[in-house]
Design a protein around this motif. Structure first.
Motif, PDB file in Angstrom:
ATOM      1  N   PRO A 107     -41.820 -46.702  15.842  1.00 27.49           N
ATOM      2  CA  PRO A 107     -41.716 -45.554  14.930  1.00 27.49           C
ATOM      3  C   PRO A 107     -43.087 -45.037  14.532  1.00 27.49           C
ATOM      4  CG  PRO A 107     -40.161 -47.263  14.274  1.00 27.49           C
ATOM      5  CD  PRO A 107     -41.000 -47.845  15.371  1.00 27.49           C
ATOM      6  N   GLY A 108     -43.375 -43.783  14.893  1.00 33.65           N
ATOM      7  CA  GLY A 108     -44.643 -43.161  14.555  1.00 33.65           C
ATOM      8  C   GLY A 108     -45.787 -43.526  15.478  1.00 33.65           C
ATOM      9  N   THR A 109     -45.525 -44.314  16.536  1.00 30.92           N
ATOM     10  CA  THR A 109     -46.581 -44.747  17.460  1.00 30.92           C
ATOM     11  C   THR A 109     -46.255 -44.261  18.870  1.00 30.92           C
ATOM     12  OG1 THR A 109     -46.988 -46.725  16.130  1.00 30.92           O
ATOM     13  CG2 THR A 109     -47.863 -46.715  18.366  1.00 30.92           C
ATOM     14  N   GLU A 110     -47.125 -43.370  19.400  1.00 32.69           N
ATOM     15  CA  GLU A 110     -46.914 -42.794  20.739  1.00 32.69           C
ATOM     16  C   GLU A 110     -48.072 -43.158  21.657  1.00 32.69           C
ATOM     17  OE1 GLU A 110     -46.369 -38.603  20.530  1.00 32.69           O
ATOM     18  OE2 GLU A 110     -44.854 -38.707  18.935  1.00 32.69           O
ATOM     19  N   GLY A 111     -47.777 -43.154  22.962  1.00 35.74           N
ATOM     20  CA  GLY A 111     -48.805 -43.378  23.958  1.00 35.74           C
ATOM     21  C   GLY A 111     -48.563 -42.468  25.165  1.00 35.74           C
ATOM     22  N   LEU A 112     -49.587 -42.343  26.002  1.00 35.52           N
ATOM     23  CA  LEU A 112     -49.483 -41.480  27.180  1.00 35.52           C
ATOM     24  C   LEU A 112     -49.153 -42.300  28.416  1.00 35.52           C
ATOM     25  CD1 LEU A 112     -49.872 -38.763  28.682  1.00 35.52           C
ATOM     26  CD2 LEU A 112     -52.299 -39.403  28.920  1.00 35.52           C
ATOM     27  N   CYS A 113     -48.094 -41.879  29.058  1.00 35.53           N
ATOM     28  CA  CYS A 113     -47.774 -42.429  30.376  1.00 35.53           C
ATOM     29  C   CYS A 113     -48.243 -41.381  31.399  1.00 35.53           C
ATOM     30  CB  CYS A 113     -46.275 -42.683  30.495  1.00 35.53           C
ATOM     31  SG  CYS A 113     -45.786 -43.420  32.074  1.00 35.53           S
ATOM     32  N   HIS A 114     -49.383 -41.656  32.039  1.00 38.06           N
ATOM     33  CA  HIS A 114     -49.965 -40.682  32.958  1.00 38.06           C
ATOM     34  C   HIS A 114     -49.023 -40.430  34.127  1.00 38.06           C
ATOM     35  CE1 HIS A 114     -52.888 -38.996  35.867  1.00 38.06           C
ATOM     36  NE2 HIS A 114     -53.463 -38.516  34.744  1.00 38.06           N
ATOM     37  N   ILE A 115     -49.117 -39.251  34.690  1.00 38.63           N
ATOM     38  CA  ILE A 115     -48.213 -38.871  35.787  1.00 38.63           C
ATOM     39  C   ILE A 115     -48.294 -39.852  36.949  1.00 38.63           C
ATOM     40  CG2 ILE A 115     -49.896 -37.317  36.913  1.00 38.63           C
ATOM     41  CD1 ILE A 115     -47.483 -35.413  37.424  1.00 38.63           C
ATOM     42  N   SER A 116     -49.472 -40.481  37.099  1.00 40.85           N
ATOM     43  CA  SER A 116     -49.636 -41.444  38.190  1.00 40.85           C
ATOM     44  C   SER A 116     -48.946 -42.771  37.887  1.00 40.85           C
ATOM     45  CB  SER A 116     -51.130 -41.696  38.440  1.00 40.85           C
ATOM     46  OG  SER A 116     -51.727 -42.262  37.289  1.00 40.85           O
ATOM     47  N   GLU A 117     -48.526 -42.954  36.637  1.00 44.18           N
ATOM     48  CA  GLU A 117     -47.891 -44.204  36.240  1.00 44.18           C
ATOM     49  C   GLU A 117     -46.387 -44.045  36.016  1.00 44.18           C
ATOM     50  OE1 GLU A 117     -49.187 -47.153  36.097  1.00 44.18           O
ATOM     51  OE2 GLU A 117     -51.287 -46.602  36.436  1.00 44.18           O
ATOM     52  N   LEU A 118     -45.854 -42.881  36.444  1.00 49.44           N
ATOM     53  CA  LEU A 118     -44.423 -42.654  36.217  1.00 49.44           C
ATOM     54  C   LEU A 118     -43.560 -43.461  37.177  1.00 49.44           C
ATOM     55  CD1 LEU A 118     -44.326 -38.798  35.504  1.00 49.44           C
ATOM     56  CD2 LEU A 118     -44.017 -40.671  33.869  1.00 49.44           C
ATOM     57  N   GLN A 119     -43.955 -43.501  38.443  1.00 47.22           N
ATOM     58  CA  GLN A 119     -43.195 -44.278  39.426  1.00 47.22           C
ATOM     59  C   GLN A 119     -44.057 -44.478  40.664  1.00 47.22           C
ATOM     60  OE1 GLN A 119     -39.797 -41.709  40.112  1.00 47.22           O
ATOM     61  NE2 GLN A 119     -40.770 -40.747  41.874  1.00 47.22           N
ATOM     62  N   GLU A 120     -43.570 -45.324  41.587  1.00 47.59           N
ATOM     63  CA  GLU A 120     -44.296 -45.556  42.837  1.00 47.59           C
ATOM     64  C   GLU A 120     -44.319 -44.258  43.644  1.00 47.59           C
ATOM     65  OE1 GLU A 120     -45.932 -48.082  43.797  1.00 47.59           O
ATOM     66  OE2 GLU A 120     -45.326 -49.604  42.339  1.00 47.59           O
ATOM     67  N   GLY A 121     -45.427 -43.998  44.277  1.00 47.95           N
ATOM     68  CA  GLY A 121     -45.540 -42.792  45.089  1.00 47.95           C
ATOM     69  C   GLY A 121     -46.039 -41.621  44.261  1.00 47.95           C
ATOM     70  N   ARG A 122     -46.291 -40.528  44.950  1.00 48.55           N
ATOM     71  CA  ARG A 122     -46.844 -39.342  44.298  1.00 48.55           C
ATOM     72  C   ARG A 122     -45.745 -38.593  43.547  1.00 48.55           C
ATOM     73  NH1 ARG A 122     -51.191 -36.034  44.447  1.00 48.55           N
ATOM     74  NH2 ARG A 122     -50.818 -33.780  44.227  1.00 48.55           N
ATOM     75  N   VAL A 123     -46.077 -38.120  42.349  1.00 52.43           N
ATOM     76  CA  VAL A 123     -45.150 -37.302  41.544  1.00 52.43           C
ATOM     77  C   VAL A 123     -45.788 -35.936  41.384  1.00 52.43           C
ATOM     78  CG1 VAL A 123     -43.994 -37.046  39.318  1.00 52.43           C
ATOM     79  CG2 VAL A 123     -44.276 -39.331  40.331  1.00 52.43           C
ATOM     80  N   GLU A 124     -45.097 -34.898  41.796  1.00 58.82           N
ATOM     81  CA  GLU A 124     -45.635 -33.545  41.737  1.00 58.82           C
ATOM     82  C   GLU A 124     -45.579 -32.985  40.311  1.00 58.82           C
ATOM     83  OE1 GLU A 124     -47.092 -31.939  44.095  1.00 58.82           O
ATOM     84  OE2 GLU A 124     -46.689 -33.353  45.730  1.00 58.82           O
ATOM     85  N   LYS A 125     -44.515 -33.296  39.621  1.00 59.38           N
ATOM     86  CA  LYS A 125     -44.295 -32.683  38.310  1.00 59.38           C
ATOM     87  C   LYS A 125     -43.691 -33.734  37.364  1.00 59.38           C
ATOM     88  CE  LYS A 125     -42.138 -28.550  36.350  1.00 59.38           C
ATOM     89  NZ  LYS A 125     -41.211 -27.420  36.641  1.00 59.38           N
ATOM     90  N   THR A 126     -44.191 -33.798  36.145  1.00 56.29           N
ATOM     91  CA  THR A 126     -43.719 -34.808  35.177  1.00 56.29           C
ATOM     92  C   THR A 126     -42.215 -34.716  34.981  1.00 56.29           C
ATOM     93  OG1 THR A 126     -45.848 -34.759  34.021  1.00 56.29           O
ATOM     94  CG2 THR A 126     -43.958 -35.667  32.812  1.00 56.29           C
ATOM     95  N   GLU A 127     -41.705 -33.455  34.861  1.00 57.95           N
ATOM     96  CA  GLU A 127     -40.287 -33.259  34.581  1.00 57.95           C
ATOM     97  C   GLU A 127     -39.384 -33.726  35.718  1.00 57.95           C
ATOM     98  OE1 GLU A 127     -42.593 -31.215  33.885  1.00 57.95           O
ATOM     99  OE2 GLU A 127     -42.429 -30.769  31.740  1.00 57.95           O
ATOM    100  N   ASP A 128     -39.964 -33.982  36.891  1.00 59.62           N
ATOM    101  CA  ASP A 128     -39.147 -34.507  37.985  1.00 59.62           C
ATOM    102  C   ASP A 128     -38.685 -35.935  37.670  1.00 59.62           C
ATOM    103  OD1 ASP A 128     -39.511 -32.172  39.334  1.00 59.62           O
ATOM    104  OD2 ASP A 128     -41.143 -32.922  40.609  1.00 59.62           O
ATOM    105  N   VAL A 129     -39.413 -36.641  36.818  1.00 58.53           N
ATOM    106  CA  VAL A 129     -39.086 -38.037  36.488  1.00 58.53           C
ATOM    107  C   VAL A 129     -38.581 -38.168  35.050  1.00 58.53           C
ATOM    108  CG1 VAL A 129     -39.972 -40.404  36.347  1.00 58.53           C
ATOM    109  CG2 VAL A 129     -40.820 -38.838  38.120  1.00 58.53           C
ATOM    110  N   LEU A 130     -39.295 -37.547  34.115  1.00 54.39           N
ATOM    111  CA  LEU A 130     -38.936 -37.663  32.689  1.00 54.39           C
ATOM    112  C   LEU A 130     -38.911 -36.301  32.029  1.00 54.39           C
ATOM    113  CD1 LEU A 130     -41.103 -40.727  31.499  1.00 54.39           C
ATOM    114  CD2 LEU A 130     -38.633 -40.707  31.932  1.00 54.39           C
TER     115      LEU A 130
END
Length: 691
Positions: free
Chosen positions: A627-650
């Motif tokens: 609660p009240g604590t946020e962090g950044l999950c970089h696009i490169s850390e969303l899943q294995e392989g290349r991710v073109e767009k953040t919204e494709d995963v989350l």
């Protein structure tokens, strides 16, 4: 100061100052007793304080003032001459308080000097001292700070020749050491008496003229002829009510016969009190003679016998703890209530710069029906306050530390029957009720009252005294404690003084009596119950970072109110970061604890969290892991392989698992959904075995 009073004295010790003023009415009272009043009043200005409350001025005396007034009254009252019936008052005002030295012992010193300077017929200088002991070293009049380290706190009063009053508590101190302390205290009293004598020399005024209200010549002999044999017979009746009725009948018959044959010079107004006084004297003489000559008391017991005792625990279904203690015709109902920090008693005191809070209270009530009387119910009497304080002193050292058992504890002792030593019955009832409530006491506590008949060189020490033996005897000596030692003591005497040998015998007999009572109590309940009542609150504590207090409370208290409304628990937070959660239901308390821990939890590197996506950007997603604590999950850390767009995963609002990889020097959190999924997947794979 106060020069219109008959006697005044200003006492200063350190920066504590007490003004004592003694006054007397010129004419005797019509009352059938000596009307002596002692007033002890603390002035808030003495400590540089303004009184609390709406009116911002001192009101009725508090418990400390009442107890101090009693400690001044009891040594003075027996020293006034018999038959002196002029209304007398001693007022003790605390004008300055240095918050180091207690003013109560100074008040008796000032009262003694004021009375001896006045025309009032009081010519025996008395004084009191407080004794403490730190690491085996005795201290006279220790400071408040020193008392924090002392294993006893006892006020002792007396004259040059004898101890006349004892009042105080100890932490299971053996009787032999208590006796040693009393002897040390008496040496201090002797110094103060010598100081008074030197101070008073050449300043005392002649004693006022007064006449003792003695019966008319020949009246005593007439009453004795009519009543002596009947009183002796009545004093052999073992039941209190039967004995009281028989004595009342004798009084009625004697008054009727005396009124019919009274001479003209003896008016009915003078006759009635005179006859009653003579009858009281006959009762006293008969009772004392019966004990000294035959060793038999009014109820048939020997001097060492204790009345039959019955103990019951859990007599009431709903209170958190209850017990009924019955000893002969004395019965006390002890009832325990467990509360939270919000139930602590806040005390206005000039003895401390800071507010004083009490988490243990013992209240004693003495209703009229306990003695078979019908009289109005009034506010708490001074006697009730004093008896409750004595019982509270006895129990206090045996309670668990507040950190280990964070409850506010209130015990009420309702005296249901009284024929001697109801305060000691209250100690026993309170101990039983606390153990029955599951309060982890160190040991059981019991008390017994000792009496004394001292006449013509003959001595009889009585164990477990009756109300009659208290009223007509020479001593009321109450001792409470455990099997290991004394926790509370109170002594008043009506004779000039006691020898050390008599005190020693009384303490030894009290120990024997206490052990007998403890044995019966232990047969009923030998140790505290392991579980609290189902109706008692469960209290759990959490230590949090004080910087997180604001987060628990929330804006205008919104967060903490929401937790309390949802769980039904009560939450208290102090400035040190200690959070107390109280709830009758254990599940409610655990739920509240989980919600608080979630708010104050610190992010832990390497741990996997689950939380909502709060926002998405071209370079990654912001996930709230606490609660009240946020962090950044970089696009490169969303899943294995290349991710073109953040919204494709989350997408915003999605719930996802992430692993906290690191926290940089600015407190920014680096998260990885990819690492979390990999770790969870590896944990779910079945273990392989090698051939």
């Amino acid at each position: 100061m106060a020069k219109l009073a008959q006697g005044t004295c200003l006492v200063q010790f350190g920066e504590t100052v007490v003004l004592c003023a003694a006054t007397v009415q010129p004419n005797p009272t019509h009352l059938p007793f000596f009307p002596l009043t002692i007033e002890y009043r603390e002035k808030s200005y003495a400590a540089g304080k303004i009184p609390g409350g709406f009116f911002k001025r001192e009101g009725r005396p508090g418990d400390k003032e009442i107890l101090a007034a009693r400690s001044v009254d009891r040594p003075l009252r027996p020293l006034f001459p018999d038959g002196f019936m002029h209304e007398t008052q001693v007022a003790c005002f605390i004008l300055s308080a240095d918050q180091k030295n207690d003013a109560d012992v100074l008040a008796l010193l000032g009262a003694s000097v004021a009375l001896n300077l006045s025309p009032i017929p009081f010519r025996t200088p008395v004084a009191s001292v407080r004794i403490g002991r730190i690491q085996g070293n005795w201290l006279l009049n220790p400071t408040f700070e020193q008392l924090e380290y002392s294993d006893l706190d006892i006020v002792v009063a007396g004259s040059e020749h004898a101890i006349t009053m004892v009042e105080g508590g100890a932490v299971e101190v053996p009787e032999s050491e208590i006796l040693e302390g009393l002897q040390v205290a008496h040496e201090g009293i002797k110094e103060l008496v010598a100081f008074q004598k030197a101070f008073l020399e050449g300043h005392q005024v002649p004693v006022m003229e007064w006449t003792s209200k003695d019966p008319a010549a020949g009246l005593r002999g007439q009453v004795e002829d009519l009543a002596l044999a009947r009183v002796a017979e009545a004093m052999t009746l073992r039941d209190k009510q039967e004995r009281s009725q028989a004595l009342a009948s004798i009084e009625e018959d004697v008054l009727a016969q005396m009124s019919a044959s009274s001479e003209e010079e003896e008016t009915d107004t003078d006759l009635v009190p005179s006859v009653k006084d003579i009858l009281r004297g006959i009762e006293k003489k008969t009772m004392r003679k019966q004990i000294l000559e035959r060793g038999e008391r009014a109820d048939g017991r020997g001097v060492d016998d204790i009345r039959p005792i019955q103990c019951e625990v859990g007599v009431l279904p709903r209170p958190h703890g209850s017990a009924l203690f019955t000893r002969g015709q004395t019965q006390a109902l002890g009832v325990v209530t467990l509360g939270t920090a919000r139930d602590e008693q806040r005390i206005d005191s000039i003895d401390s710069a800071e507010d004083i809070f009490k988490s243990f209270m013992l209240h004693y009530n003495f209703p009229p029906f306990s003695t078979g009387e019908a009289r109005p119910f009034r506010g708490t009497s001074r006697r009730e306050t004093g008896h409750g304080n004595l019982a509270e002193r006895a129990i206090q050292p045996l309670l668990p530390k507040y950190d280990e058992f964070p409850y506010t504890i209130r015990v009420v002792s309702d005296v249901l029957e009284s024929n001697g030593s109801s305060s000691m019955a209250s100690v026993c009832a309170a101990s039983l009720a606390l153990m029955g409530a599951g309060v982890p006491m160190r040991a059981a506590c019991a008390g017994v009252a000792m009496g004394l008949i001292l006449e013509d060189g003959h001595v009889a020490v009585l164990t477990d005294i009756l109300g009659l033996e208290d009223a007509l005897g020479d001593m009321d000596f109450k001792v409470a404690g455990t099997a290991r030692g004394v926790t509370a003591i109170q002594m008043d005497i009506k004779v000039e003084g006691l020898t050390v040998d008599i005190l020693k015998e009384a303490l030894e007999r009290a120990h024997k009596g206490r052990m007998h009572i403890l044995g019966i109590m232990n047969d009923t309940i030998a140790e505290p119950r392991s579980e609290l009542s189902q109706y008692a609150p469960r209290i759990m504590t959490i230590e949090i970072n004080p910087e997180k207090i604001g987060e628990i409370i929330g804006p205008k208290g919104k967060t903490i109110r929401a937790i309390q409304d949802e769980t039904g628990a009560t939450i208290d937070i102090d400035d040190s970061g200690l959070v107390k959660i109280a709830a009758v239901s254990g599940e409610a308390g655990l739920r509240a604890r989980e919600m608080i821990e979630a708010i104050v939890q610190e992010p832990e590197v390497g741990r996997i969290y689950e939380g909502p996506v709060k926002n998405t950007t071209t370079f990654g997603a912001f996930v709230e892991i606490l609660p009240g604590t946020e962090g950044l999950c970089h696009i490169s850390e969303l899943q294995e392989g290349r991710v073109e767009k953040t919204e494709d995963v989350l997408k915003k609002g999605d719930i996802t698992k992430v692993k906290l990889l690191s926290i940089d020097e600015k407190g920014r959190l680096r998260l990885s959904r990819k690492a979390a999924l990999a770790e969870l997947s590896a944990a779910q794979e079945p273990a392989t075995s090698e051939a």
